[in-house]
Structure formats: C-alpha cells, structure tokens
Motif scaffolding. Structure first.
Motif, PDB file in Angstrom:
ATOM      1  N   CYS A   4      83.988  -3.373  48.910  1.00  0.00           N
ATOM      2  CA  CYS A   4      82.647  -3.913  47.992  1.00  0.00           C
ATOM      3  C   CYS A   4      81.476  -3.081  48.412  1.00  0.00           C
ATOM      4  O   CYS A   4      81.220  -2.758  49.435  1.00  0.00           O
ATOM      5  CB  CYS A   4      82.943  -5.285  49.114  1.00  0.00           C
ATOM      6  SG  CYS A   4      81.865  -6.095  48.983  1.00  0.00           S
TER       7      CYS A   4
ATOM      8  N   GLU B 249      78.380  -4.716  48.033  1.00  0.00           N
ATOM      9  CA  GLU B 249      77.199  -5.078  48.399  1.00  0.00           C
ATOM     10  C   GLU B 249      77.468  -6.124  49.381  1.00  0.00           C
ATOM     11  O   GLU B 249      78.101  -6.719  49.710  1.00  0.00           O
ATOM     12  CB  GLU B 249      76.908  -6.074  47.550  1.00  0.00           C
ATOM     13  CG  GLU B 249      75.918  -6.546  47.025  1.00  0.00           C
ATOM     14  CD  GLU B 249      74.946  -6.000  46.039  1.00  0.00           C
ATOM     15  OE1 GLU B 249      75.065  -6.403  44.731  1.00  0.00           O
ATOM     16  OE2 GLU B 249      74.231  -5.357  46.744  1.00  0.00           O
ATOM     17  N   TYR B 250      75.995  -5.590  50.409  1.00  0.00           N
ATOM     18  CA  TYR B 250      76.802  -5.778  51.873  1.00  0.00           C
ATOM     19  C   TYR B 250      76.279  -7.226  51.643  1.00  0.00           C
ATOM     20  O   TYR B 250      75.687  -8.140  51.644  1.00  0.00           O
ATOM     21  CB  TYR B 250      74.827  -5.956  52.326  1.00  0.00           C
ATOM     22  CG  TYR B 250      74.805  -6.015  54.304  1.00  0.00           C
ATOM     23  CD1 TYR B 250      75.887  -5.891  55.182  1.00  0.00           C
ATOM     24  CD2 TYR B 250      73.992  -6.870  54.173  1.00  0.00           C
ATOM     25  CE1 TYR B 250      75.884  -5.970  56.445  1.00  0.00           C
ATOM     26  CE2 TYR B 250      73.801  -7.833  56.014  1.00  0.00           C
ATOM     27  CZ  TYR B 250      75.284  -6.805  56.301  1.00  0.00           C
ATOM     28  OH  TYR B 250      75.586  -7.526  58.126  1.00  0.00           O
ATOM     29  N   CYS B 251      77.156  -8.205  52.069  1.00  0.00           N
ATOM     30  CA  CYS B 251      77.966  -9.498  52.052  1.00  0.00           C
ATOM     31  C   CYS B 251      78.258 -10.366  53.502  1.00  0.00           C
ATOM     32  O   CYS B 251      78.697 -11.391  53.423  1.00  0.00           O
ATOM     33  CB  CYS B 251      79.182  -9.783  51.196  1.00  0.00           C
ATOM     34  SG  CYS B 251      80.105  -8.842  51.869  1.00  0.00           S
TER      35      CYS B 251
ATOM     36  N   HIS C  82      81.257  -6.639  56.202  1.00  0.00           N
ATOM     37  CA  HIS C  82      81.587  -5.652  54.366  1.00  0.00           C
ATOM     38  C   HIS C  82      82.197  -5.067  54.643  1.00  0.00           C
ATOM     39  O   HIS C  82      82.729  -4.566  53.729  1.00  0.00           O
ATOM     40  CB  HIS C  82      79.561  -5.622  54.071  1.00  0.00           C
ATOM     41  CG  HIS C  82      79.401  -4.757  53.360  1.00  0.00           C
ATOM     42  ND1 HIS C  82      80.188  -4.857  51.575  1.00  0.00           N
ATOM     43  CD2 HIS C  82      79.146  -3.902  53.574  1.00  0.00           C
ATOM     44  CE1 HIS C  82      79.680  -4.315  50.911  1.00  0.00           C
ATOM     45  NE2 HIS C  82      79.233  -3.067  51.894  1.00  0.00           N
TER      46      HIS C  82
ATOM     47  N   HIS D  90      79.136  -9.923  46.685  1.00  0.00           N
ATOM     48  CA  HIS D  90      79.927  -8.657  46.350  1.00  0.00           C
ATOM     49  C   HIS D  90      79.509  -7.823  45.111  1.00  0.00           C
ATOM     50  O   HIS D  90      79.501  -8.136  44.266  1.00  0.00           O
ATOM     51  CB  HIS D  90      81.732  -9.999  46.319  1.00  0.00           C
ATOM     52  CG  HIS D  90      81.713 -11.140  47.863  1.00  0.00           C
ATOM     53  ND1 HIS D  90      81.560 -10.148  49.169  1.00  0.00           N
ATOM     54  CD2 HIS D  90      81.712 -11.413  47.616  1.00  0.00           C
ATOM     55  CE1 HIS D  90      81.980 -11.057  49.634  1.00  0.00           C
ATOM     56  NE2 HIS D  90      81.955 -12.461  49.552  1.00  0.00           N
TER      57      HIS D  90
ATOM     58  N   MET E  78      85.365  -4.732  53.961  1.00  0.00           N
ATOM     59  CA  MET E  78      86.365  -5.663  52.717  1.00  0.00           C
ATOM     60  C   MET E  78      86.629  -4.227  51.461  1.00  0.00           C
ATOM     61  O   MET E  78      86.210  -3.950  50.625  1.00  0.00           O
ATOM     62  CB  MET E  78      85.163  -5.962  52.393  1.00  0.00           C
ATOM     63  CG  MET E  78      85.717  -7.472  50.978  1.00  0.00           C
ATOM     64  SD  MET E  78      83.919  -8.380  50.836  1.00  0.00           S
ATOM     65  CE  MET E  78      85.297  -9.443  49.035  1.00  0.00           C
TER      66      MET E  78
HETATM   67 CU1  CUA Z   1      82.439  -8.471  50.400  1.00  0.00          CU
HETATM   68 CU2  CUA Z   1      80.316  -6.572  50.912  1.00  0.00          CU
END
Ligand code: CUA
Length: 432
Positions: free
Chosen positions: A177, A179-181, A185, A142, A188
C-alpha cells in the motif's frame, strides 16, 4: 548507469525501465556536463597573482544556438512520444483479461476471483494471461502497488479504479500500500503469486482450505480470522507491542484503560473491543482501530475469543495447518472396514478437492460410479477403470488423462501405498 529497478515480471516492465533509464542517464549526463563546466571554468578563469583574466566577449553563435535548441527539443519530443505510448499500454487492458476484485481496507487487501474464491493479502494468478485488478476501498484512500509488475493505482472508497498486467514469469512478488492510510499503513502488504495456468486452475478450484476450515477447532478458526481480517497487522501474538496490545497473555488479565480505570479481559470485554474499539481504550494506545461492527459474524467473534484464550503469555502457538493433520492421526484405522478407510484417505489426502463423490464434475472425474467405468483417454486410447488402471492413475496420473480433463493431478507415488489404494478402490466400489 544506476540500474537499481526491481525485477521485471510483466510485459510492460522492460519498456518502463528502458524509458526510465534513458531519462535518468540523460539527466545525469547534463547535470555532470553543466556543473562540470561551471567548476572547470571557475578554476581556469580564477583570479590569479592579484589580477583578473579577461575572457573573450562572444556575441552570439547561430550554429551553436540552433544545435542547443533543436537537439533538446527533439529529445523531449521523443521522450514524450515514448511516455505516451507506454502509458497507453499500461492504461488499456485487452478484452480477455482475468478480472479479480480487490477491496482495500485498514489494514489489508482482499481478493475475489471469478468463481467466488476469496483470499486475503495474497493473490494467485496465471503466467502469460492478462490480469485486471478492479480496485475499491472500504474506508479511506489506499494505493495498490506491485513494483515487479510496474503497476500502481489508488484504491478509493468513492470510485472504481483498476490496474492490469501480463506476467512474464512465475514467482512470488511483493505488493504494497503506497498511500498513508493510518497507523497500520506500513504493514499493509500483500503477495502476488504468479503460477502456471495448470497450477492456477488447480488452486482456483482447490476446496481443501474450506474443508480444513470447516473441521477446525474454534481457536484455529480464530487464528485464520486473525490473519484474514487483518488483526495480525496491529496485534502480535508473541507479546511484542505493535499498534495495538499483543494478544499473548491478554486473556483474563486486568487491563488498565486510558481513563485510569481497570477492566478484566473476558468474553464481553473482547467482543466490545472488537465491535466498538473506541469505547474502552487500553492506556498507552491510540484510538486507531477500525470498528468491526457488521464485519464479523457473532460466531466469528467467538472463534477470535477462543484463539485469544489459547495464547499463553509470550508464546507462539504452532501453525494452524498442523491441527487437522493431528486430528486425522487420532482416527483409529484398525476399527474401520476397508471402504471406510478408503473414504478416510480420500479426505485426508485431499482427493475430495478435485473429485466429487456425487457425480458432479470438478477438476477431475467424479468417483461416483468410477469403478469399472470405460471411456477415452486424451490421445484417443480407451480405458477401463479396473484395479490396475486406478492404481496407475493415482501413482502416474499424467500417463493416462481422461479426455476432457486437464493434466493437473499431482502424483501420489510415495504418499499412498498398495494397501491404501486397495482401500480407496473398495470405497469407490460403494459409490454407485
Ligand atoms: Cu492502506 Cu496505506
């Protein structure tokens, strides 16, 4: 030109923006100059009346060449030096930071403060004090990003990372967030509340939420978990489909699964779906939910189920915070003694957040033995805690702060009347 950066809320922000704007302006200037010259020359020297226009053949110009080599070199060196200086600031926290542990997981953020207080998707910090967030992720990569503070760092499952900043003004700022999580995402997000140091102290030691939580009916506890355990990211409670099925009207429904079988949504199905979400997937939804096995206690799952049960189809239930107030209103005050009523007020008006009943020191002086106590005030005057003093301390708390305590108490003028204060004093008299 192009002043589009977000609000500046940390000490680095103005430095970062200054350099960013400088580089942007410089890039725009050279882009316009180079393309402008190319277009201009194309027009001036275009083929006209069927003949070419010969241009003068210039073979080298030392003065020009020195200028266009030396000047850009100096500009680049200057940008590099400034960049290194600001980067060093951002990566070097001072010694006296307030350290807050952050855990990122699909799909939410949890924060843990030095005294053990925990929050989800919201963090409160004092203004003018260096804050260090120590970042860690539970599952995947993340990234912690607060644009207004100009800080950003990945949060990883395998190592600790950090960001630090010193906020220069109070307010609420959005964190993301970046960062593609996974499927949740984009939802987030978290809030950064920057408050005054006194408000931060009050907030940090505020136990009213815990007291409220302990006295809530199961479905309201479930609602708290629904928010704090990030169910809210993927499951709506108004009937709209998000990443997962809505909780509205879910209870006791026949749900069609991805293998075309049907299942009745009862306690066992819900518990299984929370702990092992991939076992029975609802048709039309992907296998994206993280397993909550080991993350929720058995009774917490019970609270969540109670919450889901309480949700009618497509209706939004009232906010949880209204519940304890309503419960308190049901208490029959007329059947109580003055001291019992006083005790009741110390709980419902949240005096207990800052004043202990057992002699221990919280934010304010303990109520144990307070009636008749004498001592010194901040500023040196002495006091005796009689009826008039206590009443004045409730209505105008900052006019007489006891030595050794912060001026943190809000005024209760308009919130407690003479009779209620008299009852509280009766209660205080019983605390010997
Ligand atoms: Cu955690 Cu995107």
């Amino acid at each position: 030109m192009f002043r589009y950066l977000p609000e500046q809320a940390s000490t680095f922000a103005s430095d970062v923006d200054w350099l960013h704007h400088w580089i942007t302006d410089l890039s725009v200037f050279f882009t316009v100059a180079i393309f402008g010259a190319a277009i201009l020359f194309a027009i001036i020297w275009r083929r006209r009346d069927g003949k070419d226009h010969a241009t003068p053949a210039i073979l080298g110009d030392h003065k020009l060449e020195v200028i266009w080599t030396v000047v850009p070199t100096l500009v680049c060196i200057f940008i590099a030096i400034e960049g290194i200086r600001i980067h060093k600031d951002i990566r070097t926290p001072p010694e006296n930071t307030l350290n807050i542990n952050v855990m990122a997981e699909q799909f939410g953020w949890s924060f843990e403060y030095p005294n053990g207080k925990k929050t989800s998707n919201e963090t409160t910090v004092p203004v003018g004090q260096p804050i260090k967030y120590i970042l860690r992720a539970k599952d995947v990569l993340h990234s912690f990003y607060v644009p207004a503070m100009r800080v950003k760092s990945d949060a990883l499952p395998s190592m600790y990372t950090y960001v630090w900043f010193n906020a220069i003004k109070t307010g609420q700022y959005q964190g993301f967030c970046t960062e593609y999580c996974g499927a949740g995402h984009s939802a987030m997000m978290f809030k950064v509340n920057v408050v005054s140091p006194a408000e931060y102290d009050r907030w940090l030691n505020d136990k009213s939420k815990e007291i409220m939580l302990a006295n809530m009916p199961p479905e309201d506890k479930g609602r708290e978990l629904y928010n704090s355990k990030n169910c809210v990211t993927c499951h709506s409670i108004d009937g709209s489909a998000k990443i997962g099925p809505s909780f509205a009207g879910l209870w006791n429904r026949k749900e069609k699964l991805s293998d075309n079988t049907e299942v009745l949504v009862d306690e066992n199905y819900l518990e299984e779906s929370i702990l092992y979400p991939q076992k029975k997937l609802v048709a039309g939804y992907g296998p994206v939910m993280p397993a909550y096995e080991g993350q929720l206690k058995t009774e917490e799952i019970g609270y969540l189920i109670a919450f889901i049960k309480s949700l009618e189809k497509s209706s939004v239930a009232p906010a949880a915070s209204a519940a304890p107030v309503a419960a308190a209103a049901a208490v029959d005050l007329t059947k109580m003694t003055p001291a019992e009523r006083g005790k009741h007020y110390t709980q419902t008006k949240l005096c207990v957040t800052c004043h202990s009943m057992d002699g221990s020191k919280l934010i304010g002086p303990s109520f144990k033995g307070i009636y008749g106590r004498s001592g010194k005030l901040t500023g040196g005057a002495s006091y005796v805690a009689d009826d008039a003093y206590i009443k004045n301390s409730i209505w105008e708390p900052l006019s007489q702060v006891v030595e050794g305590y912060a001026p943190a108490m809000p005024s209760y003028k308009g919130q407690l009347n003479d009779q209620e204060i008299a009852d509280i004093i009766e209660y205080m008299k019983t605390l010997k």
